[in-house]
Design a protein around this motif. Structure first.
Motif, mmCIF file in Angstrom:
data_model
loop_
_atom_site.group_PDB
_atom_site.id
_atom_site.type_symbol
_atom_site.label_atom_id
_atom_site.label_comp_id
_atom_site.label_asym_id
_atom_site.label_seq_id
_atom_site.Cartn_x
_atom_site.Cartn_y
_atom_site.Cartn_z
ATOM 1 N N GLU A 162 0.963 -1.681 0.251
ATOM 2 C CA GLU A 162 0.192 0.185 0.051
ATOM 3 C C GLU A 162 0.769 1.662 -0.103
ATOM 4 O O GLU A 162 0.990 2.284 -0.361
ATOM 5 C CB GLU A 162 -1.178 -0.160 1.126
ATOM 6 C CG GLU A 162 -2.153 -0.570 0.781
ATOM 7 C CD GLU A 162 -3.459 -0.555 -0.029
ATOM 8 O OE1 GLU A 162 -3.327 0.994 -0.251
ATOM 9 O OE2 GLU A 162 -3.466 -1.827 -0.690
ATOM 10 N N ALA A 163 1.842 1.405 0.876
ATOM 11 C CA ALA A 163 2.945 2.489 0.655
ATOM 12 C C ALA A 163 3.286 2.473 -0.464
ATOM 13 O O ALA A 163 3.246 3.520 -1.116
ATOM 14 C CB ALA A 163 3.965 2.017 1.997
ATOM 15 N N THR A 164 3.734 1.294 -1.133
ATOM 16 C CA THR A 164 4.559 1.374 -2.059
ATOM 17 C C THR A 164 3.618 2.529 -3.543
ATOM 18 O O THR A 164 3.932 3.501 -4.297
ATOM 19 C CB THR A 164 5.218 0.643 -2.947
ATOM 20 O OG1 THR A 164 6.488 -0.020 -2.098
ATOM 21 C CG2 THR A 164 5.518 0.319 -4.044
ATOM 22 N N GLN A 165 1.929 1.405 -3.542
ATOM 23 C CA GLN A 165 1.261 2.420 -4.248
ATOM 24 C C GLN A 165 0.975 3.390 -4.444
ATOM 25 O O GLN A 165 0.968 4.576 -5.247
ATOM 26 C CB GLN A 165 -0.110 1.237 -4.043
ATOM 27 C CG GLN A 165 0.383 -0.550 -5.001
ATOM 28 C CD GLN A 165 -1.530 -1.023 -5.019
ATOM 29 O OE1 GLN A 165 -1.972 -0.915 -3.637
ATOM 30 N NE2 GLN A 165 -1.272 -2.237 -5.089
ATOM 31 N N PHE A 166 0.909 3.512 -2.463
ATOM 32 C CA PHE A 166 0.380 5.370 -2.563
ATOM 33 C C PHE A 166 1.781 6.547 -3.153
ATOM 34 O O PHE A 166 1.108 7.800 -3.845
ATOM 35 C CB PHE A 166 1.119 5.627 -0.804
ATOM 36 C CG PHE A 166 0.148 7.040 -0.367
ATOM 37 C CD1 PHE A 166 -0.745 7.419 -0.566
ATOM 38 C CD2 PHE A 166 1.121 7.918 0.120
ATOM 39 C CE1 PHE A 166 -0.835 9.365 -0.096
ATOM 40 C CE2 PHE A 166 2.123 9.046 0.008
ATOM 41 C CZ PHE A 166 0.545 9.723 0.610
ATOM 42 N N PHE A 167 2.698 6.155 -2.999
ATOM 43 C CA PHE A 167 3.947 6.937 -3.120
ATOM 44 C C PHE A 167 3.864 6.855 -4.887
ATOM 45 O O PHE A 167 4.631 7.993 -5.571
ATOM 46 C CB PHE A 167 5.185 6.342 -2.410
ATOM 47 C CG PHE A 167 5.288 6.863 -1.173
ATOM 48 C CD1 PHE A 167 5.482 8.508 -1.266
ATOM 49 C CD2 PHE A 167 5.202 6.081 -0.531
ATOM 50 C CE1 PHE A 167 5.756 8.965 0.109
ATOM 51 C CE2 PHE A 167 5.515 6.658 1.117
ATOM 52 C CZ PHE A 167 5.742 7.882 1.726
ATOM 53 N N ALA A 168 3.437 5.732 -4.993
ATOM 54 C CA ALA A 168 3.445 5.687 -6.599
ATOM 55 C C ALA A 168 2.654 6.774 -7.673
ATOM 56 O O ALA A 168 2.778 7.414 -8.382
ATOM 57 C CB ALA A 168 3.383 4.335 -6.697
ATOM 58 N N GLN A 169 1.714 6.807 -6.782
ATOM 59 C CA GLN A 169 -0.045 7.744 -7.136
ATOM 60 C C GLN A 169 0.914 9.166 -6.674
ATOM 61 O O GLN A 169 0.800 9.923 -7.661
ATOM 62 C CB GLN A 169 -0.604 7.314 -6.177
ATOM 63 C CG GLN A 169 -2.418 8.281 -6.807
ATOM 64 C CD GLN A 169 -2.282 7.339 -8.445
ATOM 65 O OE1 GLN A 169 -2.066 6.523 -8.944
ATOM 66 N NE2 GLN A 169 -2.953 8.675 -8.917
ATOM 67 N N ALA A 170 1.064 8.866 -5.395
ATOM 68 C CA ALA A 170 1.410 10.686 -5.597
ATOM 69 C C ALA A 170 2.584 11.539 -6.289
ATOM 70 O O ALA A 170 2.544 12.216 -6.805
ATOM 71 C CB ALA A 170 2.562 10.560 -4.091
ATOM 72 N N GLU A 171 3.438 10.069 -6.810
ATOM 73 C CA GLU A 171 4.684 10.674 -7.644
ATOM 74 C C GLU A 171 3.919 10.930 -8.938
ATOM 75 O O GLU A 171 4.217 12.012 -9.934
ATOM 76 C CB GLU A 171 5.689 9.713 -8.121
ATOM 77 C CG GLU A 171 6.734 10.065 -9.073
ATOM 78 C CD GLU A 171 7.758 8.826 -8.847
ATOM 79 O OE1 GLU A 171 8.480 9.018 -10.211
ATOM 80 O OE2 GLU A 171 7.561 8.079 -8.217
#
Length: 106
Positions: free
Chosen positions: A69-78
């Protein structure tokens, strides 16, 4: 695949390494100390060992889900920041001002 923040990647890898190290060390630390009585040592109840194993597995699953989830969150934020750089800068500025005012009142 979207490139993620190198610092985040290092942190996630460090968490994975710590988890695998803890798994390897757990059987060693879980060994019971020698007993002083002359009676032969008995094995711990299987129910307790099964509960510990199930709890450990549940924690591993939750940690894995959290990392995903953290990886997906940061990818979406990027992606969002790349698509709207001006709005991102203004938003970050406003959040910084708000945090500064809140911390400055102490």
């Amino acid at each position: 695949m979207v490139a993620t923040d190198p610092t985040l990647s290092r942190e996630l890898n460090a968490l994975r390494e710590e988890l695998s190290t803890a798994r390897r060390e757990r059987p060693e630390t879980a060994a019971s100390p020698p007993r002083e009585s002359s009676a032969p040592p008995s094995d711990p109840p299987k129910d307790s060992a099964e509960k510990d194993s199930a709890a450990d597995e549940h924690i591993r699953e939750q940690l894995g889900e959290f990392i995903d989830e953290a990886t997906q969150f940061f990818a979406q934020a990027e992606k969002s920041i790349a698509a709207h750089p001006a709005q991102s800068v203004v938003g970050a500025l406003l959040v910084g001002i708000l945090v500064g005012r809140l911390l400055g009142r102490r």
